[in-house]
Motif scaffolding. Structure first.
Motif, PDB file in Angstrom:
ATOM      1  N   VAL A  53       6.568   7.367  77.955  1.00 54.20           N
ATOM      2  CA  VAL A  53       5.541   8.372  78.250  1.00 54.20           C
ATOM      3  C   VAL A  53       6.126   9.782  78.138  1.00 54.20           C
ATOM      4  O   VAL A  53       5.500  10.680  77.577  1.00 54.20           O
ATOM      5  CB  VAL A  53       4.918   8.125  79.642  1.00 54.20           C
ATOM      6  CG1 VAL A  53       4.056   9.297  80.088  1.00 54.20           C
ATOM      7  CG2 VAL A  53       4.113   6.835  79.634  1.00 54.20           C
ATOM      8  N   GLN A  54       7.346   9.974  78.647  1.00 55.05           N
ATOM      9  CA  GLN A  54       7.991  11.286  78.551  1.00 55.05           C
ATOM     10  C   GLN A  54       8.182  11.701  77.091  1.00 55.05           C
ATOM     11  O   GLN A  54       7.930  12.857  76.731  1.00 55.05           O
ATOM     12  CB  GLN A  54       9.337  11.286  79.266  1.00 55.05           C
ATOM     13  CG  GLN A  54       9.238  11.307  80.766  1.00 55.05           C
ATOM     14  CD  GLN A  54      10.608  11.348  81.424  1.00 55.05           C
ATOM     15  OE1 GLN A  54      11.567  11.859  80.856  1.00 55.05           O
ATOM     16  NE2 GLN A  54      10.704  10.802  82.623  1.00 55.05           N
ATOM     17  N   LEU A  55       8.629  10.762  76.265  1.00 55.36           N
ATOM     18  CA  LEU A  55       8.804  11.060  74.840  1.00 55.36           C
ATOM     19  C   LEU A  55       7.480  11.364  74.176  1.00 55.36           C
ATOM     20  O   LEU A  55       7.362  12.298  73.378  1.00 55.36           O
ATOM     21  CB  LEU A  55       9.507   9.907  74.133  1.00 55.36           C
ATOM     22  CG  LEU A  55      10.971   9.697  74.469  1.00 55.36           C
ATOM     23  CD1 LEU A  55      11.473   8.386  73.894  1.00 55.36           C
ATOM     24  CD2 LEU A  55      11.820  10.858  73.968  1.00 55.36           C
ATOM     25  N   PHE A 110       6.576  14.977  72.374  1.00 58.95           N
ATOM     26  CA  PHE A 110       6.171  15.136  70.982  1.00 58.95           C
ATOM     27  C   PHE A 110       4.720  15.549  70.850  1.00 58.95           C
ATOM     28  O   PHE A 110       4.304  16.078  69.822  1.00 58.95           O
ATOM     29  CB  PHE A 110       6.455  13.881  70.174  1.00 58.95           C
ATOM     30  CG  PHE A 110       7.929  13.723  69.877  1.00 58.95           C
ATOM     31  CD1 PHE A 110       8.564  14.586  69.004  1.00 58.95           C
ATOM     32  CD2 PHE A 110       8.677  12.740  70.503  1.00 58.95           C
ATOM     33  CE1 PHE A 110       9.922  14.466  68.749  1.00 58.95           C
ATOM     34  CE2 PHE A 110      10.027  12.601  70.254  1.00 58.95           C
ATOM     35  CZ  PHE A 110      10.648  13.475  69.368  1.00 58.95           C
ATOM     36  N   GLY A 111       3.935  15.335  71.900  1.00 55.71           N
ATOM     37  CA  GLY A 111       2.541  15.755  71.881  1.00 55.71           C
ATOM     38  C   GLY A 111       2.337  17.171  72.392  1.00 55.71           C
ATOM     39  O   GLY A 111       1.266  17.735  72.253  1.00 55.71           O
TER      40      GLY A 111
END
Length: 103
Positions: free
Chosen positions: A94-96, A100-101
């Protein structure tokens, strides 16, 4: 704010092609299971032998890469005797995704 050290460690772990491929395999499996509508956390996993077969590398090399992914908190492992199952760390995924979002 996200823990930048943890993110940097994740990026470092994913900078190796075999580790990136292993992580992508777990992500792809997760997507297939989620799409089927019946994702259990324990279903989104791969075994050591599956990585050996998909990447055409030996057990010691796979074990090394798994250790690096675990240390980067990208995955977690579950041991069943001499067998090991790798699972996505959903919190880091989720952090990644958020990283990236981000705009």
């Amino acid at each position: 704010m996200k823990d930048l050290n943890a993110m940097a460690q994740a990026f470092k772990a994913l900078s190796h092609p075999n580790r990136l491929q292993m992580y992508l395999e777990l992500l792809e499996l997760r997507e297939k299971i989620v799409a089927s509508g019946k994702c259990e956390q324990n279903e989104c996993c791969f075994g050591l032998s599956e990585f050996m077969h998909k990447l055409n590398i030996g057990a010691p090399t796979v074990s090394h890469h798994i250790k690096e992914l675990v240390n980067a908190k990208l995955i977690w492992i579950e041991r069943h005797g001499k067998f090991m199952t790798c699972h996505l760390n959903e919190e880091m995924r989720v952090q990644l995704e958020q990283f990236f979002g981000a705009k």
